[in-house]
Design an enzyme around this catalytic site. Structure first.
Site, mmCIF file in Angstrom:
data_model
loop_
_atom_site.group_PDB
_atom_site.id
_atom_site.type_symbol
_atom_site.label_atom_id
_atom_site.label_comp_id
_atom_site.label_asym_id
_atom_site.label_seq_id
_atom_site.Cartn_x
_atom_site.Cartn_y
_atom_site.Cartn_z
ATOM 1 N N ASP A 222 -86.353 11.803 -60.648
ATOM 2 C CA ASP A 222 -87.032 12.175 -59.394
ATOM 3 C C ASP A 222 -87.146 13.690 -59.315
ATOM 4 O O ASP A 222 -86.621 14.421 -60.145
ATOM 5 C CB ASP A 222 -86.213 11.654 -58.211
ATOM 6 C CG ASP A 222 -84.783 12.183 -58.253
ATOM 7 O OD1 ASP A 222 -83.907 11.467 -58.780
ATOM 8 O OD2 ASP A 222 -84.549 13.323 -57.821
ATOM 9 N N ASP A 224 -85.830 15.467 -56.838
ATOM 10 C CA ASP A 224 -84.804 15.833 -55.871
ATOM 11 C C ASP A 224 -85.438 15.989 -54.488
ATOM 12 O O ASP A 224 -86.059 15.049 -54.001
ATOM 13 C CB ASP A 224 -84.039 17.089 -56.301
ATOM 14 C CG ASP A 224 -82.714 17.198 -55.550
ATOM 15 O OD1 ASP A 224 -82.037 16.165 -55.416
ATOM 16 O OD2 ASP A 224 -82.360 18.288 -55.090
#
Ligand SMILES: [Zn+2]
Length: 285
Positions: A222, A224
């Protein structure tokens, strides 16, 4: 704890099933090899996350332990890190690969790619993070938290991988189980750190205290808390992390297979020497 000759740990395995190599599986990696023998190990530090699975990768015997348990019931702050590393040493492991889900802090590190970390920043708190908790004082060297030989093997293996493998990067380890705020994430990024994770500490340090070689392989799942200046990139959710890990589990496995096949079985690095000659034999001191 006392100073003792090397490798005093008893094993319940026959010597021909000792596993010099090991993998600690992260989120989405709960089994590693087929046709394994599951070994229940009790340690002075309590039970590990799961039985240790011993299997063959060609002519190499490899131990596997799922960090969060086989059903992913252990949150990062509740993982029995001391028991896990101890259990792997009990089955003969000297070199440990540790794939782990991580968020990207930098625009050039995209989900689905790997970072073979070479530095670590600890932002956890309250974790049982040392075996030297009794009367023995031992300050191990941790300036270089990751084994250079394990790193090199996985970087070389990554040259033939289907996905990008970045050589080097700093992981900041947060306490969790929550994700970072946007301000925290921006602070991490501003410091030049590359990925964020919840389990590399104290796992890397405990491996070092036992004299084991250890390398963390961050699979980016991802962005973050987003990337500054690009609002189109979504912030992290638990659902996304698990989905990306599962979608990339075969990449993790293939990269590890190649690295485990390549790495030497006799360490020529300084990881074992960093323990100052002290072998942990029991808690309490
Ligand atoms: Zn090493």
């Amino acid at each position: 704890m006392t100073a003792a000759p090397p490798d005093p740990a008893p094993t319940r395995l026959p010597t021909d099933r000792r596993a010099p190599l090991a993998v600690i599986g992260g989120s989405g990696i709960y089994r590693f090899l087929d046709d394994v023998t599951d070994v229940v190990i009790d340690t002075p530090w309590g039970p590990p996350s799961a039985p240790v699975s011993i299997g063959q990768l060609g002519d190499r015997t490899v131990a596997f332990l799922p960090r969060h348990g086989t059903g992913h019931h252990l949150a990062p702050h509740r993982v029995p890190y001391r028991a896990n590393l101890w259990a792997l040493r009990e089955v003969g492991a000297r070199r440990v690969y540790a794939p782990c889900a991580s968020g990207s802090l930098q625009p050039h590190l995209a989900p689905g790619e790997f970072v073979v970390c070479d530095q670590l920043v600890d932002r956890t708190s309250g974790r049982a993070d040392t075996y030297f908790d009794g009367d023995i004082v031992n300050h191990v060297s941790f300036a270089e938290p990751y084994c250079p030989e394990l790193r090199q093997a996985v970087v070389e293996a990554g040259a033939e991988a289907e996905t990008r493998v970045h050589d080097g990067g700093t992981v900041v380890v947060i306490q969790g189980p929550r994700f970072s705020t946007r301000a925290e994430s921006q602070w991490f990024r501003g410091n030049g750190w590359d990925v964020v994770n919840m389990t590399q500490y104290p796992e890397a340090l405990l491996a070092r205290e036992l004299g084991l070689c250890y390398a963390g392989i961050a699979l980016i799942t991802d962005w973050d808390a987003g990337v500054e200046g690009d609002p189109s990139l979504p912030t992290v959710t638990q659902t996304d992390v698990f989905a990306v890990m599962e979608a990339n589990a075969h990449h993790v496995r293939n990269l590890l297979f190649a690295a485990l096949d390549r790495v030497g079985l006799e360490p020529g690095c300084g990881c074992a020497a960093a323990t100052n000659g002290v072998v942990v034999t029991a808690p309490g001191g």
